[in-house]
Design an enzyme around this catalytic site. Sequence first.
Site, mmCIF file in Angstrom:
data_model
loop_
_atom_site.group_PDB
_atom_site.id
_atom_site.type_symbol
_atom_site.label_atom_id
_atom_site.label_comp_id
_atom_site.label_asym_id
_atom_site.label_seq_id
_atom_site.Cartn_x
_atom_site.Cartn_y
_atom_site.Cartn_z
ATOM 1 N N ASP A 135 0.819 -1.223 0.000
ATOM 2 C CA ASP A 135 0.000 0.000 0.000
ATOM 3 C C ASP A 135 0.850 1.269 0.000
ATOM 4 O O ASP A 135 0.428 2.316 0.482
ATOM 5 C CB ASP A 135 -0.951 0.022 1.208
ATOM 6 C CG ASP A 135 -1.759 -1.257 1.336
ATOM 7 O OD1 ASP A 135 -2.386 -1.637 0.324
ATOM 8 O OD2 ASP A 135 -1.749 -1.872 2.415
ATOM 9 N N LYS B 241 2.501 2.274 -5.332
ATOM 10 C CA LYS B 241 3.363 1.928 -6.478
ATOM 11 C C LYS B 241 2.833 2.497 -7.788
ATOM 12 O O LYS B 241 3.592 2.744 -8.723
ATOM 13 C CB LYS B 241 3.511 0.413 -6.554
ATOM 14 C CG LYS B 241 4.354 -0.164 -5.411
ATOM 15 C CD LYS B 241 4.579 -1.644 -5.545
ATOM 16 C CE LYS B 241 3.372 -2.466 -5.201
ATOM 17 N NZ LYS B 241 2.958 -2.396 -3.791
ATOM 18 N N GLY C 96 -4.124 -4.465 -4.034
ATOM 19 C CA GLY C 96 -4.596 -3.555 -5.078
ATOM 20 C C GLY C 96 -3.799 -2.278 -5.145
ATOM 21 O O GLY C 96 -3.053 -1.928 -4.232
ATOM 22 N N HIS C 97 -3.937 -1.610 -6.270
ATOM 23 C CA HIS C 97 -3.361 -0.281 -6.468
ATOM 24 C C HIS C 97 -4.523 0.700 -6.610
ATOM 25 O O HIS C 97 -5.468 0.447 -7.340
ATOM 26 C CB HIS C 97 -2.519 -0.208 -7.746
ATOM 27 C CG HIS C 97 -1.351 -1.143 -7.773
ATOM 28 N ND1 HIS C 97 -0.432 -1.203 -6.754
ATOM 29 C CD2 HIS C 97 -0.944 -2.040 -8.688
ATOM 30 C CE1 HIS C 97 0.491 -2.102 -7.060
ATOM 31 N NE2 HIS C 97 0.196 -2.629 -8.223
ATOM 32 N N GLN D 198 1.917 -6.590 -3.506
ATOM 33 C CA GLN D 198 2.367 -6.610 -2.108
ATOM 34 C C GLN D 198 3.701 -5.876 -1.954
ATOM 35 O O GLN D 198 3.915 -4.873 -2.596
ATOM 36 C CB GLN D 198 2.429 -8.056 -1.570
ATOM 37 C CG GLN D 198 1.090 -8.716 -1.417
ATOM 38 C CD GLN D 198 0.637 -9.401 -2.678
ATOM 39 O OE1 GLN D 198 1.416 -9.964 -3.413
ATOM 40 N NE2 GLN D 198 -0.651 -9.355 -2.936
#
Length: 429
Positions: A13, A16, A40-41, A223
Amino acid sequence: MPAIVLVGAQWGDEGKGKATDLLGDRIDYVVKFNGGNNAGHTVVVGQEKYALHLLPSGILTPGVTPIIGNGVVIDLSVLFQELDDLTARGVDCTLLQVSANAHVIPSYNTVLDRVNERFLGNRKIGTTGRGIGPTYADKMSRVGIRVQDLYDESILRQKVEAALEFKNQVLAKIYNRRAIDVDEVVSELLSYADRLAPMVTDTSLEISRALDEGKTVLCEAGQATLLDVDHGTYPYVTSSNATSGGACTGAGLPPTRVDRVIAVLKAFTTRVGEGPFPTELHDEVGDRLRVIGGEFGTTTGRPRRIGWLDVVIGRYAQRINGVTDFVVTKLDNLDTFDEIPVCVAYDINGVRHDEMPVSQSDFHHATPIYEVLPGWKTDISGCRTFEELPENARAYIEFVEQRIGARISAIGVGPGRDEIIQRHSLLSD
């Protein structure tokens, strides 16, 4: 053209997608090489916010070819739902490629993941319950189902039957659950085959050819370093390699093709799930940081655990990944604090540790040793050069840079794509 690997330097988190955005139209391919829809992004484009789970964030950049590599485990229902949602919002998803060697998440592994986590009780790992771990376990036990198996019904059925012969015994005799029907699983998986077929290819070959043609390939980790199954805070980790080495196995990329490793470091620290977290805050300061940063899981919605920045972890990430450039995100979230503590070492049973302890037990009992830096008490979201930052904000960045052992090339000062300061190029010196 060499490849670039992008990783998270903490427990995930970190933002990225911000680094991917910074590279922008200079990237030709973005490859997701590990994980599944357990992370997730969140990417902000103008006034639009996109939550991506299985898809690499590069899918939002026109002209970029997004690839799901062989190291990813895919829930096909989630994949198509995500594609449908993006298409409905005007995003072109037609360039997506999926490795024929990637493993798929069958429904029985999702069931097993959830019941096992409940069974563990206080010993739970903090899994998202999406079948990720059991699918990677099947992969290593050589009973997994790959994308290519969807195109040979006989092999697919044999594999499902073999897997369920044991798993149904576990479900029925240990968890007192209904056995899962082979025909149901096979039928569900085959229902995705026709739509998936145009996307399926030898992605390792595609990547190799792209690099030979001088194109730029970005390999994007799911991750982060401290969740890597080998190098993270085991057993409170994910089931794949989220460090830079994972890009080689998860994308079919030789290490000699990697030129740069970019790691993303949040200006404070967060984690989701169970496990040790030396700088964790259990007070109103932590609550304040959580609200300011909107620190709730992209995939689960769970409140993230919050703590001050830990440069011991940052230095560890630099060493494990071979980081050439750091991107620090959410510096603006610290705008209102009078003082900002930074963890520079650990006290473990009265002994100072400047590096990550070898023992997980020691890490669990680590007490942070802080150096306290003055805050800047100024809104920095409008800054676009390093020189525009307040003196104390610059000092904070320089302090962190010196302690983690690699240059900080970019600084996020807001959620938007353009709310970033670039100090050095992420593509060349």
